[in-house]
Design a protein around this motif. Structure first.
Motif, PDB file in Angstrom:
ATOM      1  N   SER A 206       0.842  -1.193   0.000  1.00  0.00           N
ATOM      2  CA  SER A 206       0.000   0.000   0.000  1.00  0.00           C
ATOM      3  C   SER A 206       0.881   1.248   0.000  1.00  0.00           C
ATOM      4  N   ARG A 207       0.273   2.359  -0.327  1.00  0.00           N
ATOM      5  CA  ARG A 207       1.002   3.626  -0.348  1.00  0.00           C
ATOM      6  C   ARG A 207       1.583   3.938   1.030  1.00  0.00           C
ATOM      7  N   ASP A 208       0.803   3.719   2.065  1.00  0.00           N
ATOM      8  CA  ASP A 208       1.268   4.003   3.427  1.00  0.00           C
ATOM      9  C   ASP A 208       2.454   3.125   3.804  1.00  0.00           C
ATOM     10  N   ASP A 209       2.405   1.852   3.412  1.00  0.00           N
ATOM     11  CA  ASP A 209       3.513   0.962   3.739  1.00  0.00           C
ATOM     12  C   ASP A 209       4.777   1.324   2.962  1.00  0.00           C
ATOM     13  N   GLN A 210       4.617   1.743   1.719  1.00  0.00           N
ATOM     14  CA  GLN A 210       5.770   2.190   0.946  1.00  0.00           C
ATOM     15  C   GLN A 210       6.393   3.429   1.595  1.00  0.00           C
ATOM     16  N   LEU A 211       5.547   4.348   2.001  1.00  0.00           N
ATOM     17  CA  LEU A 211       6.048   5.549   2.678  1.00  0.00           C
ATOM     18  C   LEU A 211       6.808   5.187   3.945  1.00  0.00           C
ATOM     19  N   ARG A 212       6.270   4.222   4.662  1.00  0.00           N
ATOM     20  CA  ARG A 212       6.912   3.810   5.902  1.00  0.00           C
ATOM     21  C   ARG A 212       8.319   3.291   5.646  1.00  0.00           C
ATOM     22  N   LEU A 213       8.514   2.506   4.595  1.00  0.00           N
ATOM     23  CA  LEU A 213       9.832   1.981   4.270  1.00  0.00           C
ATOM     24  C   LEU A 213      10.795   3.091   3.863  1.00  0.00           C
ATOM     25  N   HIS A 214      10.351   4.007   3.014  1.00  0.00           N
ATOM     26  CA  HIS A 214      11.213   5.096   2.565  1.00  0.00           C
ATOM     27  C   HIS A 214      11.605   6.003   3.740  1.00  0.00           C
ATOM     28  N   ARG A 215      10.633   6.308   4.581  1.00  0.00           N
ATOM     29  CA  ARG A 215      10.912   7.169   5.729  1.00  0.00           C
ATOM     30  C   ARG A 215      11.850   6.466   6.725  1.00  0.00           C
TER      31      ARG A 215
END
Length: 304
Positions: A206-215
């Motif tokens: 999901s978009r939120d999970d991708q953001l979590r990894l990048h952050r």
């Protein structure tokens, strides 16, 4: 298991549909270079054994490193050699007369510079060519030499040029754990540069999970880099400022590590002749880096 691997495991396990998957996050590779890759050849190109008297004038941070309890790999002889190398690197500015300063944008030939996450090493090659020497620089990549040669047409020639210009090149450096790398731990820098950090491509998340990894990647990088700064040093992250990338909130992540924003300036690739913005994880194509800014962070002026 490290913090980052735990995050990746938790996210990817809930998305697993039972099909074979490629490694979810290549930035989690914690392998290190062989001890032989940690040899420094300084401005004169001489072996460090000829520089031993310089170690009498080490800076405090180097002395503290020498007395740390964290073990180094290799035999006692190799361990002593690597400690000596770090001591020399941290004290060389005080022992070797600096040549005439050369500048390019935010960087000076008088800065001790660490470059993290290099692709084909074109950015570090640009700096070294401008300075006329790379002896003030350490350029690192997550990838192995074999991977670089296989995927990036100009990687080998860039690495050869950096070597000839006395730049230290280190492979298999994980930006999220570089403080513990045998070749980097204990070093201090004026500038630490990470251009366009990216955790990988996760189409099934999901978009939120991708953001979590990048952050998480950015956060762990800053956590490590903060401990490797000299007094008045800066951490530079160049990052795209539109769409999905804007949601990373790089400034907020830095603030959580008690780092202050010095300034954010528009990034222009043309300021760095020869620099190629390569996609990570293989492929020799360049990505569109516009619009982007270089965020400059320093240690907080006051504790809070």
């Amino acid at each position: 298991m490290g913090i980052l691997q735990s995050v990746i495991r938790d996210i990817t396990e809930k998305e697993d549909d039972g099909k074979p998957q490629s490694p979810p996050f290549q930035q989690a590779n914690h392998s290190i270079s062989s001890p032989s890759s940690c040899r420094y050849y300084l401005n004169t190109g001489e072996n460090l054994d000829q520089c031993a008297p310089w170690t009498n004038n080490i800076v405090v941070s180097s002395h503290q490193w020498q007395n740390e309890t964290r073990p180094l790999s290799g035999g006692k002889g190799e361990q002593k050699e690597r400690v000596k190398e770090r001591m020399i690197f941290n004290s060389i500015a005080a022992t070797v007369p600096l040549p005439q300063e050369r500048l390019t944008k935010h960087y000076s030939s008088n800065h001790r510079i660490l470059l993290v996450g290099e692709g084909d090493f074109s950015f570090s090659t640009c700096l070294a060519a401008t300075f006329g020497s790379g002896s003030n620089m350490v350029a690192t990549s997550l990838d192995s030499p074999a991977f670089l040669v296989r995927n990036y047409q100009k990687a080998l020639s860039n690495i050869m040029e950096l070597t000839m210009r006395k730049c230290k090149v280190v492979h298999d450096v994980d930006a999220t754990d570089m403080l513990n790398h045998d070749c980097l731990g204990g070093m201090k820098f004026d500038r630490i540069i990470f251009n366009f950090p990216y955790a990988g491509f996760f189409k099934t998340l999901s978009r939120d999970d991708q953001l979590r990894l990048h952050r998480t990647l950015v956060s762990l990088f800053l956590k490590n880099a903060k401990e490797m700064l000299r007094e008045n040093g800066q951490i530079h992250i160049t990052h795209k400022t539109n769409g999905f990338h804007k949601e990373w909130h790089v400034e907020s992540i830095a603030s959580s590590h008690k780092l202050r924003l010095i300034e954010a300036v528009q990034f222009c690739k043309d300021d760095y002749p020869g620099y190629n913005t390569k996609y990570g994880f293989g492929g020799d194509n360049n990505f569109d880096c516009n619009p982007a800014k270089t965020y400059k962070f320093g240690l907080a002026l006051f504790s809070y």
